[in-house]
Design a protein around this motif. Structure first.
Motif, PDB file in Angstrom:
ATOM      1  N   LEU A   1       1.017   4.189  -2.844  1.00 37.09           N
ATOM      2  CA  LEU A   1       0.792   5.587  -2.484  1.00 37.09           C
ATOM      3  C   LEU A   1       1.922   6.472  -2.989  1.00 37.09           C
ATOM      4  CD1 LEU A   1      -0.847   7.730  -0.957  1.00 37.09           C
ATOM      5  CD2 LEU A   1       0.427   7.111   1.120  1.00 37.09           C
TER       6      LEU A   1
ATOM      7  N   ASN B   1      -7.496   5.779  -2.275  1.00 36.60           N
ATOM      8  CA  ASN B   1      -7.253   4.342  -2.431  1.00 36.60           C
ATOM      9  C   ASN B   1      -6.465   3.778  -1.253  1.00 36.60           C
ATOM     10  OD1 ASN B   1      -8.601   4.162  -4.891  1.00 36.60           O
ATOM     11  ND2 ASN B   1      -6.768   4.627  -6.077  1.00 36.60           N
ATOM     12  N   TYR B   2      -5.484   4.551  -0.787  1.00 35.97           N
ATOM     13  CA  TYR B   2      -4.682   4.125   0.361  1.00 35.97           C
ATOM     14  C   TYR B   2      -5.556   3.957   1.595  1.00 35.97           C
ATOM     15  CZ  TYR B   2      -1.099   4.409   4.043  1.00 35.97           C
ATOM     16  OH  TYR B   2      -0.303   4.175   5.146  1.00 35.97           O
ATOM     17  N   SER B   3      -6.482   4.918   1.814  1.00 40.27           N
ATOM     18  CA  SER B   3      -7.369   4.836   2.969  1.00 40.27           C
ATOM     19  C   SER B   3      -8.235   3.587   2.913  1.00 40.27           C
ATOM     20  CB  SER B   3      -8.259   6.086   3.036  1.00 40.27           C
ATOM     21  OG  SER B   3      -7.481   7.259   3.152  1.00 40.27           O
TER      22      SER B   3
ATOM     23  N   PHE C   1      -5.900   0.393   3.270  1.00 40.13           N
ATOM     24  CA  PHE C   1      -5.339   0.304   4.619  1.00 40.13           C
ATOM     25  C   PHE C   1      -6.411  -0.063   5.622  1.00 40.13           C
ATOM     26  CE2 PHE C   1      -3.220   1.305   8.515  1.00 40.13           C
ATOM     27  CZ  PHE C   1      -1.880   1.112   8.239  1.00 40.13           C
TER      28      PHE C   1
ATOM     29  N   ALA D   1       0.837  -1.205   0.000  1.00 42.57           N
ATOM     30  CA  ALA D   1       0.000   0.000   0.000  1.00 42.57           C
ATOM     31  C   ALA D   1       0.870   1.252   0.000  1.00 42.57           C
ATOM     32  CB  ALA D   1      -0.925  -0.012   1.217  1.00 42.57           C
ATOM     33  N   GLY D   2       1.970   1.221   0.744  1.00 44.82           N
ATOM     34  CA  GLY D   2       2.879   2.364   0.772  1.00 44.82           C
ATOM     35  C   GLY D   2       3.522   2.634  -0.574  1.00 44.82           C
TER      36      GLY D   2
ATOM     37  N   PHE E   1      -4.889   0.264  -6.947  1.00 42.32           N
ATOM     38  CA  PHE E   1      -4.455   1.642  -7.131  1.00 42.32           C
ATOM     39  C   PHE E   1      -4.433   2.048  -8.600  1.00 42.32           C
ATOM     40  CE2 PHE E   1      -3.310   1.526  -2.743  1.00 42.32           C
ATOM     41  CZ  PHE E   1      -3.083   2.824  -2.334  1.00 42.32           C
TER      42      PHE E   1
ATOM     43  N   GLY F   1      -4.716   8.870  -4.840  1.00 47.53           N
ATOM     44  CA  GLY F   1      -3.856   7.933  -4.123  1.00 47.53           C
ATOM     45  C   GLY F   1      -4.206   7.836  -2.656  1.00 47.53           C
TER      46      GLY F   1
ATOM     47  N   ALA G   1       2.309   6.177   6.289  1.00 54.67           N
ATOM     48  CA  ALA G   1       2.339   7.229   5.270  1.00 54.67           C
ATOM     49  C   ALA G   1       3.579   8.107   5.404  1.00 54.67           C
ATOM     50  CB  ALA G   1       1.074   8.076   5.360  1.00 54.67           C
TER      51      ALA G   1
END
Length: 420
Positions: free
Chosen positions: A47, A62-64, A67, A43-44, A113, A59, A292
């Motif tokens: 992002l 999608n990350y939220s 995660f 995920a990192g 993503f 980004g 993050a």
């Protein structure tokens, strides 16, 4: 219902005691955490690519979402294990199935993503959730009365929510953020609903340790990601001068993040389900912002060597904003309960504001943010030491003697060791 022999490969899944002595994380739990970091790392990376290409809003969204799936699956297992880990063969196998599920989820992160394709993420989540449902059904089979009802509510709630997540696959792309918001809220309503009449016997020390260990793992992943980014920049661009301030500032931020989190013994505040739910749910922001920070450091490195298509201001914000968010949330969840006086209470909120202001310092933004975070630790430690010294002096002057000294010493870690 007869109990199984203590060393039987299959035993009843019964509740453990909340006051059980010497309760610590098991090797299986540590293995579980390490495997989850694979998904966090993916995920990192995704992002970083999104922000570096100038698609920060998309980004972050999608990350939220991704995660949340990672964190919620981890949290459900953690609280279940704290109450019901019997370490028999079936429990281990089902836990390993959950690990397999998170690896499937991790494999689908990049497609989520880049192509907004959530099938692999959903399948991985399905595997983890079906395994959890199996565990709750075992609890229901092993118990009776209110506890059995609680276990069945959990199983039903988890299954119903998993069906709801199908909306990410079948609804138009524009509706997916709303599906995520609704389903995330419903997921977080399952534990209060299930435990309405019978709370699980989670262990405060064990829960605090599990969250602390996961925080360490996330911060470690942040350091690893930033180190790889700096090494790549030096190897490919020979840009040591540009990267050294970012590396130094990043280390200061991460060191301060560790210090601030672990300086207080939070387990004493986890006395009720209400306190525990608020604290546990709040860690979504703690974990997400900590991870993050590492992604932001990678973005800052890529921008410094000319590989990111964004401004210096945007690259700096990728580090300073999650850092400020981490400081504020840790203050809300942890530190404020151990602060005495307005000066101690203001240390972390003011530091968060200063870190945000550092965003506008150009190439020195990350280093300045790291120095601000480090000074927060120094200031907090100094204020705590001075207050403890004043109380000792006041006790001696008033003639309290031994009793006063013991009262000061007994004021707890909030006065004696709170250094943020």
């Amino acid at each position: 219902m007869t109990s199984s022999p203590p060393h039987s490969p299959l035993r009843r899944l019964t509740a453990r005691g909340r006051d059980e002595a010497h309760r610590v994380a098991s090797p299986l739990e540590l293995f579980f955490d390490l495997c989850f970091v694979v998904a966090i790392a993916q995920a990192g990376v995704a992002l970083v690519h999104a922000v570096a290409e100038g698609h920060a809003g998309e980004g972050i969204l999608n990350y939220s979402m991704v995660f949340f799936a990672i964190w919620w699956a981890w949290m459900n297992f953690t609280w279940f294990a704290s109450a019901y880990d019997n370490d028999d063969a079936l429990y281990r196998v089902v836990t390993l199935v959950q690990i397999a599920g998170v690896l499937v989820l991790a494999a689908g992160v990049s497609r989520a993503f880049e192509d907004h394709e959530f099938l692999a993420v959903w399948l991985g989540y399905l595997i983890m959730r079906l395994a959890l449902i199996t565990q709750w059904l075992r609890v229901a089979w092993s118990s009776e009365g209110a506890e059995r009802t609680m276990a069945l509510r959990y199983a039903f709630g988890v299954l119903l929510c998993q069906v709801g997540w199908l909306g990410l696959l079948v609804l138009p792309e524009g509706g997916r953020p709303w599906v995520f918001l609704v389903m995330a809220l419903l997921e977080m309503c399952v534990p209060p609903f299930a435990e309405r009449d019978h709370p699980t016997s989670w262990h405060p020390h064990h829960i605090a340790e599990r969250y602390g260990l996961f925080t360490i793992i996330v911060l470690g992943e942040t350091i690893a990601a930033a180190t790889i980014a700096v090494k790549s920049g030096i190897d490919e661009q020979d840009a040591l001068g540009e990267l050294l301030p970012i590396a130094a500032g990043g280390l200061l931020i991460i060191f301060a993040a560790w210090w601030i989190y672990f300086v207080v013994p939070i387990h004493d505040r986890l006395r009720s389900n209400r306190q525990a739910f608020l604290w546990g749910y709040g860690h979504y922001v703690v974990f997400a912002s900590a991870a993050a920070i590492g992604a932001g450091l990678e973005v800052a490195v890529e921008q410094a060597v000319g590989k990111a298509h964004i401004s210096t201001l945007a690259a700096s914000a990728a580090v300073t904003l999650p850092t400020a968010l981490y400081l504020l949330v840790v203050w809300v969840l942890h530190s404020r309960f151990f602060k005495v006086g307005i000066a101690q209470q203001l240390v972390l909120p003011v530091t968060a504001l200063l870190v945000i202001c550092c965003t506008f310092l150009g190439d020195w933004a990350v280093l300045a943010a790291g120095i601000a975070a480090g000074l927060a630790v120094v200031t907090g430690t100094t204020l705590t030491a001075r207050r403890a010294a004043r109380e000792r002096a006041a006790g001696a002057d008033s003639g309290v003697g031994r009793g006063g000294a013991e009262a000061t010493a007994g004021a707890g870690p909030g006065l004696g060791t709170d250094g943020d």
